[in-house]
Design a protein around this motif. Structure first.
Motif, short mmCIF file in Angstrom:
data_model
loop_
_atom_site.label_atom_id
_atom_site.label_comp_id
_atom_site.label_asym_id
_atom_site.label_seq_id
_atom_site.Cartn_x
_atom_site.Cartn_y
_atom_site.Cartn_z
N ILE A 261 0.86 -1.18 0.00
CA ILE A 261 0.00 0.00 0.00
C ILE A 261 0.90 1.23 0.00
O ILE A 261 1.77 1.39 0.86
N ASP A 262 0.68 2.11 -0.99
CA ASP A 262 1.44 3.36 -1.06
C ASP A 262 0.88 4.36 -0.06
O ASP A 262 -0.34 4.55 0.06
N LEU A 263 1.78 5.01 0.67
CA LEU A 263 1.38 5.99 1.68
C LEU A 263 2.16 7.29 1.47
O LEU A 263 3.29 7.27 1.00
N ASP A 264 1.51 8.37 1.83
CA ASP A 264 2.17 9.67 1.83
C ASP A 264 2.09 10.22 3.25
O ASP A 264 1.10 10.80 3.65
N LEU A 265 3.16 9.97 4.00
CA LEU A 265 3.16 10.36 5.41
C LEU A 265 3.07 11.87 5.60
O LEU A 265 2.60 12.34 6.64
N LYS A 266 3.48 12.62 4.61
CA LYS A 266 3.42 14.08 4.73
C LYS A 266 1.97 14.53 4.87
O LYS A 266 1.64 15.36 5.73
N HIS A 267 1.08 13.96 4.05
CA HIS A 267 -0.33 14.33 4.14
C HIS A 267 -0.97 13.83 5.43
O HIS A 267 -1.80 14.51 6.04
N VAL A 268 -0.54 12.61 5.87
CA VAL A 268 -1.09 12.09 7.12
C VAL A 268 -0.61 12.90 8.31
O VAL A 268 -1.38 13.22 9.22
N ALA A 269 0.65 13.30 8.30
CA ALA A 269 1.22 14.07 9.41
C ALA A 269 0.57 15.43 9.55
O ALA A 269 0.35 15.91 10.67
N TYR A 270 0.20 16.05 8.44
CA TYR A 270 -0.39 17.39 8.48
C TYR A 270 -1.92 17.35 8.49
O TYR A 270 -2.56 18.39 8.43
N GLY A 271 -2.50 16.17 8.56
CA GLY A 271 -3.94 16.05 8.71
C GLY A 271 -4.75 16.15 7.44
O GLY A 271 -5.99 16.10 7.51
N SER A 272 -4.13 16.27 6.31
CA SER A 272 -4.88 16.35 5.06
C SER A 272 -5.33 14.97 4.57
O SER A 272 -6.15 14.87 3.66
N GLN A 273 -4.78 13.93 5.17
CA GLN A 273 -5.19 12.56 4.86
C GLN A 273 -5.39 11.81 6.16
O GLN A 273 -4.63 11.98 7.12
N ALA A 274 -6.47 11.02 6.23
CA ALA A 274 -6.82 10.34 7.48
C ALA A 274 -5.76 9.30 7.86
O ALA A 274 -5.18 8.64 6.99
N ASP A 275 -5.54 9.21 9.14
CA ASP A 275 -4.65 8.17 9.65
C ASP A 275 -5.33 6.80 9.46
O ASP A 275 -6.54 6.72 9.30
N MET A 276 -4.57 5.74 9.50
CA MET A 276 -5.13 4.41 9.30
C MET A 276 -4.62 3.45 10.37
O MET A 276 -3.58 3.68 10.99
N SER A 277 -5.38 2.40 10.60
CA SER A 277 -4.98 1.39 11.59
C SER A 277 -4.03 0.39 10.95
O SER A 277 -4.14 0.08 9.76
N VAL A 278 -3.11 -0.11 11.76
CA VAL A 278 -2.20 -1.14 11.29
C VAL A 278 -2.53 -2.44 12.00
O VAL A 278 -3.13 -2.45 13.07
N GLN A 279 -2.14 -3.55 11.40
CA GLN A 279 -2.47 -4.87 11.91
C GLN A 279 -1.22 -5.61 12.34
O GLN A 279 -0.09 -5.21 12.03
N ASP A 280 -1.46 -6.69 13.06
CA ASP A 280 -0.37 -7.56 13.48
C ASP A 280 0.38 -8.07 12.25
O ASP A 280 -0.21 -8.59 11.31
N GLY A 281 1.70 -7.90 12.24
CA GLY A 281 2.53 -8.36 11.14
C GLY A 281 2.77 -7.35 10.05
O GLY A 281 3.53 -7.62 9.10
N ASP A 282 2.14 -6.17 10.13
CA ASP A 282 2.36 -5.14 9.11
C ASP A 282 3.80 -4.63 9.15
O ASP A 282 4.43 -4.55 10.22
N ILE A 283 4.31 -4.25 7.97
CA ILE A 283 5.65 -3.67 7.85
C ILE A 283 5.50 -2.27 7.27
O ILE A 283 4.93 -2.09 6.20
#
Length: 314
Positions: A261-283
């Protein structure tokens, strides 16, 4: 003897008799607990196949016996013959025998006591995230923390809950939260463990944060408490200033294989993109900015690193 002397002598004798009676009364032993009180204090453990029972019929030694429960749950009693007692506790079994003696007109007012002198399983099983899983004896009074200690203590991968499955009620396991730290151990719920119980220590989840972060590694999360992407990164100390936030990858193992899954942490950090839950075993892989793209070799290296971290945790 004059009348006055007779009265004095009578008073003295009365005082002596009263004092003797009080002394004798004070030395009289307190009445013992009734049969019903003794029964109510007995542990509520169901009789099972292979258990050895001691059945005492008061004032009738010819009916008193020691007998082992068959695999079908029956016992062979003098005069009464075969009777099914498996699944009953000792109180219920005693009442059943009393009813049978009364209905057959063998004893008008029978008083029966049943003891489990030997369990088919004298121990409890400790499973899950402990250092030495196995079956351990429960002779005497054993509590949850005692059994966990005998099993070598908790693994570093242990979660925050432990389940206790009782032999007499396997369909309703009891879940107990585990307190962490010596300061809170005094408040730890610590029930008595009975013969035949099974203790299962839950495993904590692990999320891996690697790449251009300050403290890469595998971090334990409790399976019952969801954790977000940003919380995972905070466990790793956050990202370095050279991190390519827009190129972050979440690598997740699914039933159909590996998912990226491609992520853009910059948008998540500044609140323009919703945070997401991670699961057991995620990298979570945060690449360096010198790498514009993450190649297949880079993904394989990330997975190889997480395998090493997993071995370290164990």
């Amino acid at each position: 003897m004059t009348k006055s002397k007779t009265q004095v002598l009578f008073v003295v004798m009365l005082a002596v008799l009263t004092a003797f009676g009080q002394c004798a009364f004070s030395q009289e032993p307190a009445p013992g607990p009734s049969q019903d009180q003794q029964r109510s204090a007995a542990p509520n453990i169901a009789i099972g196949a292979g258990d050895l029972l001691n059945i005492v019929v008061f004032d009738t030694p010819e009916l008193t016996t020691s007998v082992r429960v068959t695999q079908d749950g029956d016992v062979n009693l003098p005069v009464l013959g075969m009777m099914k007692l498996a699944g009953l506790n000792t109180i219920e079994a005693a009442r059943k025998i009393e009813d049978e003696l009364r209905s057959r007109h063998l004893i008008l007012e029978p008083h029966v006591t049943v003891f489990i002198t030997e369990y088919a399983s004298q121990g409890a099983t400790v499973m899950g995230e402990v250092r030495t899983p196995g079956a351990y004896p429960t002779l005497g009074t054993r509590r949850l923390l005692d059994m966990l200690s005998v099993a070598g203590g908790l693994q570093t991968t242990a979660g925050k809950t432990v389940s206790i499955v009782h032999r007499d009620d396997p369909q309703h396991p009891v879940t107990i939260p585990l307190q962490s730290g010596s300061a809170t151990m005094y408040a730890q719920e610590n029930p008595i463990i009975l013969p035949g119980d099974t203790i299962v220590v839950a495993k904590a989840g692990v999320v891996y944060v690697i790449g251009d972060v300050l403290k890469p590694g595998g971090f334990l999360i409790d399976n019952n408490t969801p954790i977000s992407l940003m919380q995972s990164l905070s466990l790793a100390g956050g990202w370095d200033k050279t991190a390519a936030l827009s190129k972050t990858k979440l690598i997740r193992k699914t039933s159909e294989g590996r998912e990226e899954i491609d992520l853009d942490l910059k948008h998540v950090a500044y609140g323009s993109q919703a945070d997401m839950s991670v699961q057991d075993g995620d990298i979570i892989f945060v690449p360096s900015s010198v790498s514009k793209t993450m190649t297949y070799r880079g993904i394989e290296a990330a997975i190889s690193l997480t395998s090493s971290l997993l071995l370290y945790l164990h």
